[in-house]
Write a protein that holds these residues in place. Structure first.
Motif, PDB file in Angstrom:
ATOM      1  N   TYR A   4      44.482  49.166  37.507  1.00 31.34           N
ATOM      2  CA  TYR A   4      43.859  48.263  37.010  1.00 31.34           C
ATOM      3  C   TYR A   4      44.340  47.799  35.645  1.00 31.34           C
ATOM      4  O   TYR A   4      44.839  48.385  35.065  1.00 31.34           O
ATOM      5  CB  TYR A   4      42.297  48.541  36.742  1.00 31.34           C
ATOM      6  CG  TYR A   4      41.364  49.121  37.919  1.00 31.34           C
ATOM      7  CD1 TYR A   4      40.971  48.273  38.727  1.00 31.34           C
ATOM      8  CD2 TYR A   4      41.610  50.544  38.173  1.00 31.34           C
ATOM      9  CE1 TYR A   4      40.109  48.577  40.141  1.00 31.34           C
ATOM     10  CE2 TYR A   4      40.803  50.911  39.567  1.00 31.34           C
ATOM     11  CZ  TYR A   4      40.068  49.933  40.461  1.00 31.34           C
ATOM     12  OH  TYR A   4      39.777  50.342  41.437  1.00 31.34           O
ATOM     13  N   ASP A   5      43.794  46.517  35.503  1.00 28.40           N
ATOM     14  CA  ASP A   5      44.129  45.856  34.109  1.00 28.40           C
ATOM     15  C   ASP A   5      43.359  46.331  32.990  1.00 28.40           C
ATOM     16  O   ASP A   5      42.339  46.278  32.895  1.00 28.40           O
ATOM     17  CB  ASP A   5      44.047  44.291  34.075  1.00 28.40           C
ATOM     18  CG  ASP A   5      44.407  43.639  32.855  1.00 28.40           C
ATOM     19  OD1 ASP A   5      45.045  44.576  31.861  1.00 28.40           O
ATOM     20  OD2 ASP A   5      44.376  42.387  32.683  1.00 28.40           O
ATOM     21  N   LEU A   6      44.200  47.342  32.115  1.00 24.85           N
ATOM     22  CA  LEU A   6      43.500  48.104  31.261  1.00 24.85           C
ATOM     23  C   LEU A   6      43.058  47.308  29.897  1.00 24.85           C
ATOM     24  O   LEU A   6      42.353  47.470  29.180  1.00 24.85           O
ATOM     25  CB  LEU A   6      44.446  49.341  30.835  1.00 24.85           C
ATOM     26  CG  LEU A   6      44.410  50.263  31.893  1.00 24.85           C
ATOM     27  CD1 LEU A   6      45.320  51.627  31.424  1.00 24.85           C
ATOM     28  CD2 LEU A   6      42.961  50.901  32.610  1.00 24.85           C
ATOM     29  N   SER A   7      43.742  46.003  29.847  1.00 22.39           N
ATOM     30  CA  SER A   7      43.240  45.270  28.658  1.00 22.39           C
ATOM     31  C   SER A   7      42.116  44.301  28.693  1.00 22.39           C
ATOM     32  O   SER A   7      41.574  43.799  27.848  1.00 22.39           O
ATOM     33  CB  SER A   7      44.641  44.280  28.319  1.00 22.39           C
ATOM     34  OG  SER A   7      44.689  43.327  29.520  1.00 22.39           O
ATOM     35  N   GLN A   8      41.674  44.402  30.144  1.00 23.57           N
ATOM     36  CA  GLN A   8      40.498  43.340  30.373  1.00 23.57           C
ATOM     37  C   GLN A   8      39.118  44.454  30.126  1.00 23.57           C
ATOM     38  O   GLN A   8      38.964  45.366  30.857  1.00 23.57           O
ATOM     39  CB  GLN A   8      40.444  43.033  31.872  1.00 23.57           C
ATOM     40  CG  GLN A   8      39.773  41.757  31.966  1.00 23.57           C
ATOM     41  CD  GLN A   8      39.869  41.225  33.352  1.00 23.57           C
ATOM     42  OE1 GLN A   8      40.527  41.888  34.403  1.00 23.57           O
ATOM     43  NE2 GLN A   8      39.033  40.327  33.673  1.00 23.57           N
ATOM     44  N   THR A   9      38.572  44.051  29.001  1.00 27.12           N
ATOM     45  CA  THR A   9      37.397  44.973  28.772  1.00 27.12           C
ATOM     46  C   THR A   9      36.101  44.113  28.406  1.00 27.12           C
ATOM     47  O   THR A   9      36.292  42.906  28.278  1.00 27.12           O
ATOM     48  CB  THR A   9      37.591  45.958  27.743  1.00 27.12           C
ATOM     49  OG1 THR A   9      37.655  44.876  26.612  1.00 27.12           O
ATOM     50  CG2 THR A   9      38.676  46.568  27.894  1.00 27.12           C
ATOM     51  N   HIS A  10      35.150  44.841  28.821  1.00 30.17           N
ATOM     52  CA  HIS A  10      33.704  44.160  28.413  1.00 30.17           C
ATOM     53  C   HIS A  10      32.933  45.210  27.559  1.00 30.17           C
ATOM     54  O   HIS A  10      32.302  46.211  28.140  1.00 30.17           O
ATOM     55  CB  HIS A  10      32.876  43.736  29.607  1.00 30.17           C
ATOM     56  CG  HIS A  10      31.672  43.434  29.382  1.00 30.17           C
ATOM     57  ND1 HIS A  10      31.134  41.989  28.989  1.00 30.17           N
ATOM     58  CD2 HIS A  10      30.422  44.029  29.562  1.00 30.17           C
ATOM     59  CE1 HIS A  10      29.890  41.946  28.840  1.00 30.17           C
ATOM     60  NE2 HIS A  10      29.334  43.052  29.222  1.00 30.17           N
TER      61      HIS A  10
END
Lengths: 266, 307, 295
Positions: A4-10
């Motif tokens: 998973y893309d670890l930089s994409q957060t919410h």
């Protein structure tokens, strides 16, 4: 495991009053250069239950244990932990005081090899409370709060090791709240318990949330959705999503969270 | 609110307690370190005085066969040849270890693999008891049983390397056995079951699998036994004869480093050559115990069972 | 030779060797029991020794051994406990800890005669303490320390880490956690270790002949003033112990009944050590039961 893309957060900041928050918290075990927990910035609302979920090795326990600086001896922790406008992740801060305000209950029940009442009074006495009446009172109140009083009130001088696993765990909770902490950290407190004890424990926790801020690490997603107001999803040492519990379980924003809560993970 | 903030930033009873605790435990550990360093320093500084103050030649000390510190030899040098004692010390140590090892390993195998239930039940407590028997008791039995027996069979006084070896053999046997038992128990059970499942007999399993896997720790056990034998003083002193003569056979009186030390250190005057020479013997003992220690470490590092 | 034949032969050989060892053991124990027990009498235990005539007892030697043991434990236990606490609770995983462990290993591998000589050199001579119980107790402390440190450290180590975490999480200092939580749990193991080491100390002689000395001056058991030279409590008087006595009567050869005295004294030594061994086990089990609430 799917990457998973670890930089994409919410990550949201709760609107409620904040009891504890971390800012860019990083944890390095031993001499490792690799961060076991990176850049976790979370705020925990007062008098609510917040659940930390994620697979094994996601860093949720590591993060939790850093909050009362229990990892001090085995890890280097960078970043800020803000409690009462003070950064408590600082070598100048009195760590023993921190832990009085931020109590902890562990995965495996770990009562002292002492009597039930001594389990609770030991730390109180160390604090300088010697009045017998007060000690007795504290034992009773905390055992009642932990919903254990009725089961053990006649056996207070018996060894705590003779209790069942569920009772031991509630004794550990009583021991922690007898210190009158602000915040209670729970590290998978139900994982060693049978379903009935687990249910009892959850009821107790919901009751406790009226007076304490609770942060709980759990493997069990149903448990998280049943008792918590906010939930944080951890993956590979990163917090990917943090929001109100119902949103995490019903309309997650991040693919990894979605896969995890729907059981399509890994 | 502010009160709590202040408390967070200032030392409390707990932090003071912890400083006390640290001071106490650090002091104890420092005492041990100082102790070890001063033992090494004092024994060494006394031990080298023979060579620095009395100018005895180191090689002559180690290879000379005459021990008579009061008199000078033809070259005007005092007669301090420690070779007889060195030879005797090594002889009794090696012979005792050679004798004890097969017995110890047999008993250990008996306890772990041949009759684990009854063997352990009966032998374990007895061996523990034997490890605890004081060395003077062994020496006394050697003096009253072994020496007369040797005298009866071989003539002479009965004391000497043979008597020393037998006493040390009995002394180190329980030590080596109990360590060998630990060594064999440390071999994982699946080593045994895998070998037996392949159709190997018990002996083949023991010989080809068990002993090999346990070899480093078995060696360590033997070295431990040797270190104990080499440093043993009174039991040996009681049966060795205490005459500083080069041993030419196993049944004439001779002396070990330890026996010479215990017999004579009280009869010499501090600071004189005869006294210094004895301290040099103590230094040899000290160095040998360090050597045994190093060997055990070396084997331990190389031979951990990987599972 | 088929594998099965060799298997049989090997098993026979092992059984033979074990048989021989068992015979040796039986002989040893039998010898001590048969030759020693007849000499143990009330008279033997309660009369002073005599050097040049037969019929002496071991009263003073027995008392000296016990007194020396108590003094040794008083000195060595706190030191060993503090060091063990350091090693199990404070020491980091670094070169310094490695150095300490090496030092303790070296100390434990030193021959007891070398330890005794060091005590002689430093305390008897340099510090002018003379041949005395105190010098002896210090020498025995050196001899006893590594063993005791190791056994206490082992007992502390056996206490689950979760107990330490429980203490820390309540805001207790490490020291309070160690004292109030870890030590009580480790106590049965620690006591067992102390008693076993007591057996070793009780029988030690080589470290004592040049520290506590080889003479047993007549003691006045009604004199309770430790500073008086004839008092049995005076720690500065020379004191021959039971084990040293066995060695001395045998090597000096002036006592006519040396053999029967040594036999009796050996039997007394073994009995005391046996009592220690069984006591250690009994106390350990008892305390363990009490602590866990019979569970």
């Amino acid at each position: 495991m799917q990457a998973y893309d670890l930089s994409q957060t919410h990550i949201v900041t709760p609107a409620e009053e904040i009891a504890l928050s971390t800012n860019q918290l990083q944890v390095y075990y031993g001499n490792s250069k690799h961060a076991s927990m990176s850049d976790a910035s979370l705020s925990f609302p007062r008098f609510q239950i917040t659940a930390l979920i994620g697979a094994s090795g996601s860093g949720k326990s590591t993060y939790l244990r850093s909050l009362n600086r229990l990892n001090d001896r085995i890890a280097r922790i960078k970043g800020e932990i803000i409690y009462r406008h003070t950064n408590i992740n600082d070598s100048k801060v009195n760590v023993y005081e921190v832990r009085k305000h931020i109590g902890m209950v562990f995965q495996k029940p770990n009562p002292f090899a002492k009597s039930i009442s001594e389990n609770i009074t030991f730390a109180l006495k160390a604090q300088g409370i010697t009045n017998r009446q007060e000690l007795k009172q504290r034992v009773e109140t905390s055992l009642k709060e932990a919903a254990l009083w009725d089961e053990v009130k006649d056996d207070l001088n018996k060894s705590a090791l003779a209790l069942s696993g569920g009772q031991q765990q509630r004794l550990c909770i009583a021991r922690a709240i007898a210190m009158k902490p602000d915040i209670l950290l729970l590290d998978e407190p139900a994982s060693a318990l049978d379903p009935i004890s687990t249910t009892k424990l959850e009821v107790t926790l919901k009751e406790l949330a009226k007076n304490y801020t609770i942060i709980i690490v759990t493997h069990n997603m149903q448990q998280a959705s049943r008792i918590s107001t906010y939930t944080a999803f951890f993956h590979l040492g990163h917090v990917l999503e943090y929001d109100r519990t119902e949103r995490i379980f019903q309309t997650p924003m991040i693919q990894a969270t979605h896969d995890y809560v729907t059981g399509n993970f890994g | 609110m502010d009160d709590i903030q202040k408390k967070l930033m200032s030392p409390s009873k707990a932090s003071r307690e912890d400083i006390t605790g640290r001071i106490i435990s650090y002091t104890c550990i420092a005492a041990i370190i100082i102790l070890v360093i001063s033992i090494l320093y004092f024994i060494t500084s006394r031990g080298v005085a023979t060579f620095t103050t009395n100018h005895v030649n180191l090689w002559q000390f180690l290879s000379g066969e005459e021990w008579n510190p009061g008199t000078l030899n033809d070259h005007g040098q005092p007669q301090v040849g420690a070779l007889p004692m060195i030879v005797t010390s090594f002889s009794v140590t090696i012979l005792a270890a050679l004798l004890a090892t097969p017995f110890a390993i047999a008993v250990a195998l008996f306890m772990t693999d041949i009759a684990p239930k009854n063997g352990a039940k009966f032998l374990q407590p007895v061996i523990e008891l034997l490890v605890g028997i004081p060395s003077v008791v062994y020496g006394f039995i050697g003096l009253t049983v072994v020496v007369p027996a040797i005298r009866h069979i071989f003539g002479g006084t009965g004391s000497g390397i043979l008597a020393g070896t037998i006493v040390l053999f009995v002394m180190v046997l329980p030590t080596i056995t109990s360590l060998a038992v630990d060594a064999l128990r440390a071999v994982p059970a699946y080593f045994r079951s895998a070998s037996l499942a392949l159709g190997a007999t018990r002996f083949q399993t023991i010989y080809k699998v068990l002993l090999r896997a346990a070899m480093p720790r078995l060696l360590t056990a033997v070295i431990f036994g040797m270190a104990r034998a080499f440093g043993e003083a009174l039991a040996v002193q009681m049966v060795i004869g205490n005459a500083v003569l080069m041993p030419h056979n196993l049944v004439t009186p001779t002396a070990t480093l330890t026996s010479q030390l215990t017999t004579n250190i009280g009869n010499t005057i501090m600071g004189t050559l005869p006294n210094n020479a004895l301290w040099s013997l103590a230094l040899i003992l000290l160095l040998m115990s360090l050597v045994f220690n190093l060997i055990i470490r070396y084997i331990g590092k190389r031979g951990e069972i990987k599972s | 030779m088929t594998p099965h034949q060799s298997d049989r032969i090997a098993t026979q050989l092992i059984n033979l060797l074990v048989g021989i060892v068992v015979l040796i053991l039986l002989f040893l124990l039998g010898d001590i029991v048969l030759s020693g027990f007849p000499h143990i009498s009330w008279h033997f235990l309660t009369s002073p020794s005599s050097s040049f005539s037969a019929g002496g007892g071991v009263r003073d030697q027995l008392f000296n051994s016990l007194y020396l043991l108590v003094l040794t434990l008083i000195i060595s236990f706190p030191l060993a406990l503090g060091s063990a606490i350091y090693l199990s609770e404070y020491a980091g995983d670094n070169w310094f800890t490695g150095l300490i462990r090496t030092a303790i290993e070296v100390l434990s591998s030193l021959p007891s005669v070398v330890v005794g000589l060091f005590g002689y050199l430093l305390f008897v001579i340099e510090f002018h303490m003379g041949f005395s119980i105190l010098s002896g107790a210090i020498a025995l402390t050196f001899f006893n320390l590594p063993l005791l440190v190791r056994s206490i450290e082992g007992s502390l180590h056996a206490v689950p880490n979760s107990q330490r975490e429980a203490g820390s999480a309540l805001g207790l200092s490490n020291w309070r956690t160690i004292r109030g939580i870890i030590l009580p749990v480790a106590l049965p193991g620690i006591l067992t270790g102390i008693i076993l080491s007591a057996g070793r100390v009780f029988g030690e002689a080589a470290a004592l002949i040049y520290t506590a000395g080889q003479s047993a001056p007549l003691l006045d058991y009604s004199n309770w003033n430790p500073t008086s030279s004839s008092s049995f409590l005076n720690p500065m008087r020379p004191a021959e112990t039971l084990a040293v006595h066995i060695w001395k009567v045998n090597t000096e050869g002036v006592t006519p009944d040396a053999v029967s005295i040594s036999a009796g004294a050996s039997a007394v030594l073994i009995i005391v050590i046996l009592i220690f061994n069984f006591g250690a086990r009994a106390i350990g089990n008892q305390m363990y039961k009490k602590m866990t609430g019979g569970k």
